[in-house]
Scaffold this motif. Structure first.
Motif, PDB file in Angstrom:
ATOM      1  N   VAL A   1     -13.480   2.403  -6.745  1.00  0.00           N
ATOM      2  CA  VAL A   1     -12.769   1.504  -7.666  1.00  0.00           C
ATOM      3  C   VAL A   1     -13.773   0.489  -8.231  1.00  0.00           C
TER       4      VAL A   1
ATOM      5  N   TRP B   1      -8.082   4.209  -1.498  1.00  0.00           N
ATOM      6  CA  TRP B   1      -8.816   4.242  -2.770  1.00  0.00           C
ATOM      7  C   TRP B   1     -10.243   4.740  -2.601  1.00  0.00           C
TER       8      TRP B   1
ATOM      9  N   ARG C   1       0.818  -1.224   0.000  1.00  0.00           N
ATOM     10  CA  ARG C   1       0.000   0.000   0.000  1.00  0.00           C
ATOM     11  C   ARG C   1       0.849   1.270   0.000  1.00  0.00           C
TER      12      ARG C   1
ATOM     13  N   VAL D   1      -4.445  -1.733  -6.515  1.00  0.00           N
ATOM     14  CA  VAL D   1      -5.450  -2.317  -7.412  1.00  0.00           C
ATOM     15  C   VAL D   1      -4.773  -3.184  -8.475  1.00  0.00           C
TER      16      VAL D   1
ATOM     17  N   PRO E   1      -2.754   3.790  -4.046  1.00  0.00           N
ATOM     18  CA  PRO E   1      -3.964   3.008  -4.314  1.00  0.00           C
ATOM     19  C   PRO E   1      -4.005   2.363  -5.702  1.00  0.00           C
ATOM     20  N   GLU E   2      -3.510   3.059  -6.720  1.00  0.00           N
ATOM     21  CA  GLU E   2      -3.549   2.483  -8.070  1.00  0.00           C
ATOM     22  C   GLU E   2      -2.661   1.247  -8.163  1.00  0.00           C
TER      23      GLU E   2
END
Length: 297
Positions: free
Chosen positions: A81, A78, A22, A30, A26-27
């Motif tokens: 999403v 995030w 992390r 994912v 956030p991207e």
């Protein structure tokens, strides 16, 4: 991140773990989830001779399961999403189910874990905070807005510590593993002491530890009796870090709950059985549920 290939009967065929990462944002988290899922599918094809027919993913924070959107997770950073869509695309169009991590773990505990066979159960993991999952007839009750089961924010002591939710004296400020760690660090004078250290000190008869532990048990029992009064579960499943103390927790907790009930029926109070694999096993169950719903439709 924990992932598994799960058979139609709930059997764990293969399990894998990877760091969430992390700190990369956030991207990147994912993308890590999508890559992990694709690698897991490839492993299944190689070792079992066929591809997974559906996927389930359980994430923390606020989840819109119907729309397949991971709405918000403070720890992961995030917002909004479209997890179901992204996973479906990465996995070649297989159906994807999205669930909340605690409710999904509760689903697994209720169906194939400590609550197996119970028509009504309440699953409560005691970790950094305190959450809950309400099990009814093999499914988890999400509530009208997806917030059902948040037992950690029942106010136990109105003059108690401030809670991140904006209230004071919430159950999780008094009886979570974090709360016990804070109280024991203060009482013992050891800033690095945690809940596990407190449990060991209780077992060795340390009076300060016993006081800290009993305060947490009393608060937890008060919260549980509120839950029993509202929900009348047949089985109460306690998991998370604090439950690892075993009978050091469960013996005084059962006694404290029994002492407080009046007309309420005492449920079976049992430790969770699946440990930290509950979430990924539950995600597998969500995936199988998705397929059975499609077949019946």
């Amino acid at each position: 991140m924990k992932a598994a290939l799960v058979g139609a009967d709930g059997a764990l065929l293969h399990e894998a773990r990877r760091a969430t990462g992390r700190e990369r944002g956030p991207e990147a988290v994912v993308e890590s989830i999508l890559t992990f899922a694709a690698d897991l599918r490839a492993y299944g094809e190689e070792h079992f001779g066929e591809s997974a027919v559906a996927a389930g993913v359980a994430v923390p924070g606020i989840v819109d399961a119907d729309k397949g959107i991971a709405v918000y997770a403070a720890n992961l950073g995030w917002r909004d999403v479209p997890m179901r869509q992204l996973l479906g695309e990465r996995l070649g169009g297989v159906p994807v189910a999205l669930g909340h991590d605690v409710r999904t773990g509760g689903l697994a505990e209720g169906r194939i874990g400590a609550g197996k066979g119970a028509d009504r159960f309440l699953f409560i993991p005691l970790g950094t905070g305190i959450a809950g999952a309400i099990g009814i007839a093999g499914a988890i009750e999400e509530g009208a807005h997806g917030y059902a089961g948040e037992i950690g924010h029942i106010v136990i002591r109105p003059d108690g510590p401030d809670c991140g939710c904006g209230q004071r004296g919430c159950l999780e400020t008094l009886a979570s593993a974090s709360a016990v760690s804070r109280a024991w660090a203060a009482a013992s004078g050891a800033p690095d002491a945690d809940a596990a250290d407190c449990a060991k000190a209780v077992e060795s008869g340390d009076p300060k530890a016993i006081e800290v532990w009993q305060n947490a048990v009393d608060a937890l029992a008060a919260g549980l009796v509120t839950a029993l009064t509202l929900l009348d579960p047949r089985t109460l499943i306690i998991g998370g870090g604090l439950a690892e103390a075993g009978e050091t927790l469960f013996t005084p907790l059962r006694a404290a709950v029994e002492e407080r009930v009046t007309f309420q029926k005492l449920p079976h109070i049992v430790p969770a059985a699946l440990g930290d694999t509950a979430g990924c096993l539950g995600a597998g169950l969500l995936a199988w549920d998705l397929l059975s719903t499609e077949v019946s439709a």
